[in-house]
Design an enzyme around this catalytic site. Structure first.
Site, PDB file in Angstrom:
ATOM      1  CB  CYS A 339      -0.909  -0.004   1.229  1.00 12.84           C
ATOM      2  SG  CYS A 339      -2.170  -1.269   1.179  1.00 12.84           S
ATOM      3  CG  ASP A 340       5.179   3.151   0.337  1.00 14.05           C
ATOM      4  OD1 ASP A 340       5.328   4.024  -0.553  1.00 14.05           O
ATOM      5  OD2 ASP A 340       5.682   3.248   1.459  1.00 14.05           O
TER       6      ASP A 340
END
Lengths: 391, 391
Positions: A339-340
């Site tokens: 999720c980066d």
């Protein structure tokens, strides 16, 4: 199955389209992203480079891939080792390397780690600063040191010019300081930059340092060691010289410029292990951000934080092979599973991948034997580190 | 001892110069870089944000810091959880979270992990693509899904605009597709971007999505869930709103624009844990590359690959405190201990540090409770991962 996703053929003859590691990756299933490393291929590459280097010693840059199987095999084959840390020294010693085969090549060392290395019998250290010389003199009195020089003009794909080394004009004072501290200044080191694709690219660097070598010897320093560092390339997508010819041509540039260098050492890391490994990974999602987007987003189960750190800035462009290669392809942004938003592999220069690619498909990421496993995070977003199988 | 290295005072009143984690870091010695995390401070911050959010539920973004102590404490305090992976779900469940407290917020999920989550009782999933909806429908039939939207104008320090979400104009077809697949489309999510320093910066985003919310409800979708994501800031060096006021002001922007949103959820990660942690680290070397260099190079025993990954692009600028603060200072390039030239923390904008700084000195790196431990590599260059102590 054998086609390259990029449509490019390998540029030098020692790479056949499918080698042992890739065949293994294609034939097996894996629970998570896995590096398959062919240790025989590492040994073959070691001997190819050694034939080219001739009298120079190979100090394998352990950081490139510290797998026990790799270190043990290279000890068997007669390699020496360039260690970046205490843990790398302990690893080499634990597998049977003798201390005189190991140099402590990091210019940034804790005092306690210098003392540990010296007590373990290691006597060759890198330095590029006065405070480092003082730490070495205190914790390894009388040790041999080489001064690392900044390379001003690098033609490497991954230049190292900023962080390490001292400006050549500041090198002579360090030699004097080392001697005054009771150390034995024996030579210089430099690094042309990781992934320097052709031997000819070494010329500006060796031209730059030859006068300093002569000056230091004329000033009464009995220099006899030249550490030419790494930079030996792997084949990603752009043409590189074959390893034996590359090493021979580098030595042909080095030898006439550094008279009296009885000891020459080279520190290949990537050039020894990268091509011997492939990563088996999986497509998790293929999407478009809107119906009229020209390119797709392809998300893999491996990303920058789980093994592919060297895609930062899109510096290293790995080849991706799939089971659909040869079918119609189109441009993709390639991204990791976390999720980066920084976990994107290639966006500025999209990757051509088959239009048929979909979630669940296996992908093979080639020439990933170097700088992958240990760059992997411990558990970023809950994803496990890169797994490894040595064959 | 209490002065800030940068000479800046904290911009909001809830940070006193020395808090419990920092006092612990100063009072103890550590063998290697260590994060000290004050779990009580996490709980305090949770309640401050909760007071501001009012009726909205806090789904802690586990990836920010998945320490068992943090998760267990937040369960006690009544938090919900935003999980990025199967492992994060397992972690929360193993510590006693109920499945209805957990959402699977990664838009990129393996089919097997969706099936795992569904079987474990988790019923709320994120999606931003047709293929993802198909995977969810197959492995979690009938699940609730929210569609993640791309934020076009982010004012965050670390924008997330590119990788996640679908263009608003492509959102309605996904709602229809979800319904056709037997899923329950219940709302939208967005993320204003990590480290959005002021609540007012949320305005363009909520303005942008309000019409889509109305359109979807008018089209007969019974949307009742709005996931406003994260973005809640930590104090690094630039002024931020205090947490309760920030959360209250965000809700004041959200409430009138999304009528019928009976369920509002927020996903703070950094904003909950960053300020509760400090890293104790050590200077390994201070040098100049030549005698006339204006700035020094300061090498720490921690770098981008051992915990400080968010310094990439110098995006997050941590405060550094030393025992010499208040004495004369000068500009430094700050770098990590590895032999990787990319392992440089701050170079374009150097850091002011005391001239007295030398090898062996302790440094305190503030507000490092988020995105440090798990970003750390498994053993890059032989250096161990970041250690952690919860107090």
């Amino acid at each position: 199955m054998n086609a390259y996703a990029t449509g490019l053929a390998p540029a030098h003859s020692h790479i056949s389209p499918i080698r042992r590691a890739e065949a293994y990756a294609r034939a097996h299933d894996f629970d998570r992203p896995t590096l398959i490393l062919d240790v025989d291929q590492v040994a073959d590459q070691f001997h190819a480079i050694r034939r080219g280097l001739g009298r120079a010693a190979i100090h394998y840059a352990v950081k490139a891939n510290p797998a026990r199987e790799v270190i043990a095999r290279l000890i068997e084959e007669g390699a020496h080792f360039d260690a970046a840390s205490r843990a790398e020294i302990e690893l080499c010693l634990s597998l049977g390397a003798r201390p005189e085969q190991i140099s402590f090549g990091n210019t940034v060392k804790k005092s306690a780690d210098i003392a540990f290395a010296w007590t373990a019998g290691i006597s060759l250290f890198a330095a590029d600063a006065e405070e480092e010389l003082e730490k070495i003199a205190e914790n390894a009195p009388g040790a041999e040191i080489f001064i690392r020089l900044i390379v001003s003009q690098s033609e490497a794909d991954w230049p190292l010019s900023r962080k390490f080394g001292v400006q050549p004009r500041a090198a002579m004072p360090l030699l004097h300081r080392a001697r005054a501290l009771g150390l034995r200044p024996v030579g210089f080191s430099f690094h042309v930059g990781s992934q320097t694709r052709q031997a000819a690219m070494w010329r500006p660097t060796v031209d730059e340092f030859a006068p300093l070598w002569a000056e230091a010897r004329a000033a009464g320093f009995d220099l006899d060691l030249l550490n030419i560092g790494g930079g030996f390339p792997a084949f990603y997508n752009e043409a590189i010289d074959a390893p034996e010819a590359y090493a021979r041509d580098v030595m042909a540039l080095v030898e006439p410029r550094f008279p009296g260098a009885r000891r020459i050492m080279a520190e290949p890391g990537r050039g020894l292990v990268a091509e011997a490994g492939v990563i088996a990974a999986e497509v998790v999602l293929v999407s478009r951000k809107s119906p009229d987007d020209l390119h797709r987003w392809v998300y893999l189960d491996i990303g920058r934080f789980s093994g592919l750190a060297e895609t930062e800035g899109e510096a290293i462009r790995y080849q991706i092979a799939t089971d659909h290669d040869g079918l119609p392809a189109g441009p993709c942004v390639l991204a990791g599973p976390s999720c980066d938003s920084a976990d994107v592999l290639y966006e500025r220069r999209p990757v051509e991948l088959p239009l048929a690619l979909k979630s669940g498909d296996k992908v093979i990421i080639r020439a990933t034997g170097a700088y992958t496993t240990t760059y992997s995070s411990v558990g970023f977003n809950g994803f496990p580190p890169l797994d490894m199988v040595c064959i």
